[in-house]
Design a protein around this motif. Structure first.
Motif, PDB file in Angstrom:
ATOM      1  N   THR A  34       0.796  -1.218   0.000  1.00 48.20           N
ATOM      2  CA  THR A  34       0.000   0.000   0.000  1.00 48.20           C
ATOM      3  C   THR A  34       0.833   1.275   0.000  1.00 48.20           C
ATOM      4  O   THR A  34       1.854   1.378   0.671  1.00 48.20           O
ATOM      5  CB  THR A  34      -0.959   0.020   1.208  1.00 48.20           C
ATOM      6  N   PRO A  75      -1.304   5.961   3.591  1.00 40.95           N
ATOM      7  CA  PRO A  75      -0.886   6.006   4.995  1.00 40.95           C
ATOM      8  C   PRO A  75      -1.927   5.556   6.001  1.00 40.95           C
ATOM      9  O   PRO A  75      -1.593   5.306   7.157  1.00 40.95           O
ATOM     10  CB  PRO A  75      -0.550   7.497   5.203  1.00 40.95           C
ATOM     11  N   SER A 112      -3.139   2.821   6.359  1.00 40.81           N
ATOM     12  CA  SER A 112      -2.882   1.448   6.792  1.00 40.81           C
ATOM     13  C   SER A 112      -2.357   1.415   8.220  1.00 40.81           C
ATOM     14  O   SER A 112      -2.592   0.452   8.959  1.00 40.81           O
ATOM     15  CB  SER A 112      -1.879   0.774   5.847  1.00 40.81           C
ATOM     16  N   LYS A 113      -1.647   2.466   8.615  1.00 39.80           N
ATOM     17  CA  LYS A 113      -1.108   2.547   9.970  1.00 39.80           C
ATOM     18  C   LYS A 113      -2.217   2.459  11.011  1.00 39.80           C
ATOM     19  O   LYS A 113      -2.026   1.901  12.102  1.00 39.80           O
ATOM     20  CB  LYS A 113      -0.333   3.860  10.117  1.00 39.80           C
ATOM     21  N   LEU A 138       2.612  -7.371   4.944  1.00 38.42           N
ATOM     22  CA  LEU A 138       2.198  -5.973   4.879  1.00 38.42           C
ATOM     23  C   LEU A 138       3.395  -5.122   4.486  1.00 38.42           C
ATOM     24  O   LEU A 138       4.390  -5.068   5.215  1.00 38.42           O
ATOM     25  CB  LEU A 138       1.649  -5.507   6.229  1.00 38.42           C
ATOM     26  N   ASP A 139       3.306  -4.469   3.331  1.00 35.96           N
ATOM     27  CA  ASP A 139       4.376  -3.592   2.855  1.00 35.96           C
ATOM     28  C   ASP A 139       3.810  -2.176   2.736  1.00 35.96           C
ATOM     29  O   ASP A 139       3.088  -1.858   1.796  1.00 35.96           O
ATOM     30  CB  ASP A 139       4.901  -4.069   1.505  1.00 35.96           C
ATOM     31  N   GLU A 140       4.116  -1.338   3.721  1.00 29.29           N
ATOM     32  CA  GLU A 140       3.627   0.049   3.747  1.00 29.29           C
ATOM     33  C   GLU A 140       4.634   0.932   3.019  1.00 29.29           C
ATOM     34  O   GLU A 140       5.483   1.576   3.622  1.00 29.29           O
ATOM     35  CB  GLU A 140       3.422   0.492   5.188  1.00 29.29           C
ATOM     36  N   TRP A 180       4.417   3.706   1.602  1.00 27.22           N
ATOM     37  CA  TRP A 180       4.385   5.139   1.892  1.00 27.22           C
ATOM     38  C   TRP A 180       5.406   5.524   2.956  1.00 27.22           C
ATOM     39  O   TRP A 180       5.845   6.674   3.007  1.00 27.22           O
ATOM     40  CB  TRP A 180       2.981   5.557   2.345  1.00 27.22           C
ATOM     41  N   ARG A 181       5.794   4.585   3.809  1.00 34.06           N
ATOM     42  CA  ARG A 181       6.720   4.900   4.892  1.00 34.06           C
ATOM     43  C   ARG A 181       8.107   5.267   4.381  1.00 34.06           C
ATOM     44  O   ARG A 181       8.813   6.076   4.985  1.00 34.06           O
ATOM     45  CB  ARG A 181       6.835   3.718   5.856  1.00 34.06           C
ATOM     46  N   ARG A 200      11.358   5.202   9.261  1.00 35.98           N
ATOM     47  CA  ARG A 200       9.933   5.339   9.031  1.00 35.98           C
ATOM     48  C   ARG A 200       9.527   6.790   8.832  1.00 35.98           C
ATOM     49  O   ARG A 200      10.115   7.704   9.422  1.00 35.98           O
ATOM     50  CB  ARG A 200       9.153   4.762  10.221  1.00 35.98           C
TER      51      ARG A 200
END
Length: 241
Positions: free
Chosen positions: A48, A51, A53-54, A65-67, A69-70, A228
């Motif tokens: 994703t 943000p 998702s946080k 889970l691969d964020e 945006w971080r 992050r």
């Protein structure tokens, strides 16, 4: 809008529509990643650029889970480039043994990467979380007309569809769905953008089905970063705070 440009993208076949689970990204996430679907989530990889998702997910909630945006945020563009999400989705497709992979791009959410109508999403905005003056706000105030906003919005849609095309050539999948978490209102019932309102222009989303074959032609160029990003700043920059 997707129907307007579909002819230029062969992977978009017959159009259909669906009523989304939410009127905003966080509402969609809350309804989609619900404990009711805990078993399915354990076989799902989620890549994703959004943000929110946080606020909804932790590492144990889904298989992977691969964020992005971080670590893949572009301060100059004021958003996350589509290619960063694409590359991480390609990596996930080749790395994990999953039942389903959800790839969540930010585009065509404003700001439009190829045709920005505002300059509010910058490093200062990201840092203080004050939000930004989105094109939807400008449309509501009469500072731009609908045709001009639509032109910018369309260019951003084309921008992300080019990356979807890249993804489909570097991923193996018998069934791919191309859709959206929500739409946008452009003045219907006095509503602009996508507040949490169950309005048809916001909740009705496109639904296209296709396939994907990994040709191996692209090697992902972005790797996860241990540093992050600022979640509140990014949500503020997107106009959510």
């Amino acid at each position: 809008m997707l129907e307007e440009v579909a002819a230029d993208y062969p992977f978009l076949g017959e159009a259909d529509t669906l009523t989304s689970a939410g009127s905003s990204s966080i509402e969609w996430m809350e309804q989609t990643f619900d404990e009711e679907y805990a078993e399915e989530m354990q076989t799902t990889a989620y890549v994703t650029g959004n943000p929110f998702s946080k606020r909804v997910l932790g590492n144990g909630d889904v298989l992977a889970l691969d964020e992005v945006w971080r670590y893949g945020w572009d301060d100059e563009a004021g958003t996350i480039p589509a290619r960063n999400v694409t590359d991480r989705a390609i990596a996930a497709g080749r790395e994990y043994d999953y039942e389903r992979l959800i790839v969540h791009y930010m585009q065509p959410h404003f700001p439009s990467v190829p045709d920005p109508l505002t300059d509010g999403m910058n490093t200062e905005t990201l840092g203080d979380g004050e939000g930004w003056d989105s094109p939807w706000h400008r449309l509501r105030r009469g500072e731009i007309d609908r045709d001009r906003l639509w032109e910018s919005y369309r260019s951003n849609l084309r921008y992300v569809l080019e990356d979807v095309d890249v993804l489909l050539r570097n991923l193996d999948a018998e069934r791919v769905v191309i859709s959206a978490d929500h739409g946008n209102a452009a003045g219907e019932w006095g509503v602009y953008g996508h507040p949490k309102v169950p309005l048809t222009p916001i909740r009705e989303v496109p639904w296209y089905e296709t396939t994907a074959t990994d040709t191996g032609e692209r090697d992902p160029e972005i790797e996860p970063d241990t540093e992050r990003g600022d979640i509140e700043g990014k949500l503020g920059a997107l106009g959510y705070l």
